[in-house]
Write an enzyme that holds these catalytic residues in place. Structure first.
Site, PDB file in Angstrom:
ATOM      1  N   CYS A   8      -7.707  -8.795  -0.978  1.00  0.00           N
ATOM      2  CA  CYS A   8      -6.344  -9.245  -0.767  1.00  0.00           C
ATOM      3  C   CYS A   8      -6.400 -10.775  -0.796  1.00  0.00           C
ATOM      4  O   CYS A   8      -7.464 -11.351  -0.979  1.00  0.00           O
ATOM      5  CB  CYS A   8      -5.833  -8.720   0.562  1.00  0.00           C
ATOM      6  N   CYS A  80      -2.851  -5.864  -2.583  1.00  0.00           N
ATOM      7  CA  CYS A  80      -1.618  -6.638  -2.488  1.00  0.00           C
ATOM      8  C   CYS A  80      -0.481  -5.840  -3.124  1.00  0.00           C
ATOM      9  O   CYS A  80      -0.713  -4.942  -3.917  1.00  0.00           O
ATOM     10  CB  CYS A  80      -1.768  -7.999  -3.146  1.00  0.00           C
ATOM     11  N   CYS A  87      -2.292 -10.777  -7.065  1.00  0.00           N
ATOM     12  CA  CYS A  87      -3.503 -10.078  -6.656  1.00  0.00           C
ATOM     13  C   CYS A  87      -4.731 -10.848  -7.092  1.00  0.00           C
ATOM     14  O   CYS A  87      -4.751 -11.435  -8.165  1.00  0.00           O
ATOM     15  CB  CYS A  87      -3.553  -8.685  -7.284  1.00  0.00           C
TER      16      CYS A  87
END
Length: 146
Positions: A8, A80, A87
């Site tokens: 993330c 994400c 991302c």
């Protein structure tokens, strides 16, 4: 043993929760989480809602994806979500890249209870997503290639 890296941006909520769930599902998995721009600590709301579900993230620390670039992974999963999310891209050695998108609970606003409700909603989505990943990618392939 399968090696899984969950990515993330901040490594403070979604990737930490996903890592916690995968580790709780199967302790033989080698699961790590990281971020492209890690925060200084795991979001306290994430720690709180995960504890409600029996997973302790209180000692978890956000880490940079740079720590993992030279390692080999069976799976790299980005978590994400949302139209405006960017991302992370992982350029290391990976057998399979996947994206399981989830909204960012850290952007929740409102009363404390409203924020907690959003964290719980995302937590439950991540839990279901990690269970589905485990069934479809780990269990389904355990006995296929002996």
């Amino acid at each position: 043993m399968k090696r899984i890296l969950i990515l993330c941006t901040g490594n403070s909520c979604r990737s930490q929760m996903a890592m916690g769930y995968l580790q709780s599902i199967d302790s033989t998995l080698d699961v790590h989480s990281a971020g492209t721009n890690p925060t200084s600590s795991v979001n306290p709301y994430a720690v709180r809602v995960m504890f409600e579900d029996g997973i302790d993230l209180s000692s978890a620390k956000p880490k940079s994806v740079e720590l993992y670039l030279d390692q080999e992974w069976d799976f790299v999963i980005t978590v994400c979500g949302g139209a405006n999310a960017s991302c992370p891209v992982f350029c290391g050695k990976v057998r399979k890249r996947m994206h399981l998108g989830f909204d960012d609970p850290a952007s929740a606003v409102g009363t404390e209870e409203e924020i907690l409700d959003e964290f719980r909603r995302i937590r439950d989505e991540i839990k279901a997503g990690m269970q589905n990943f485990y069934i479809s990618e780990i269990m389904a392939n355990k006995n296929c290639c002996v």
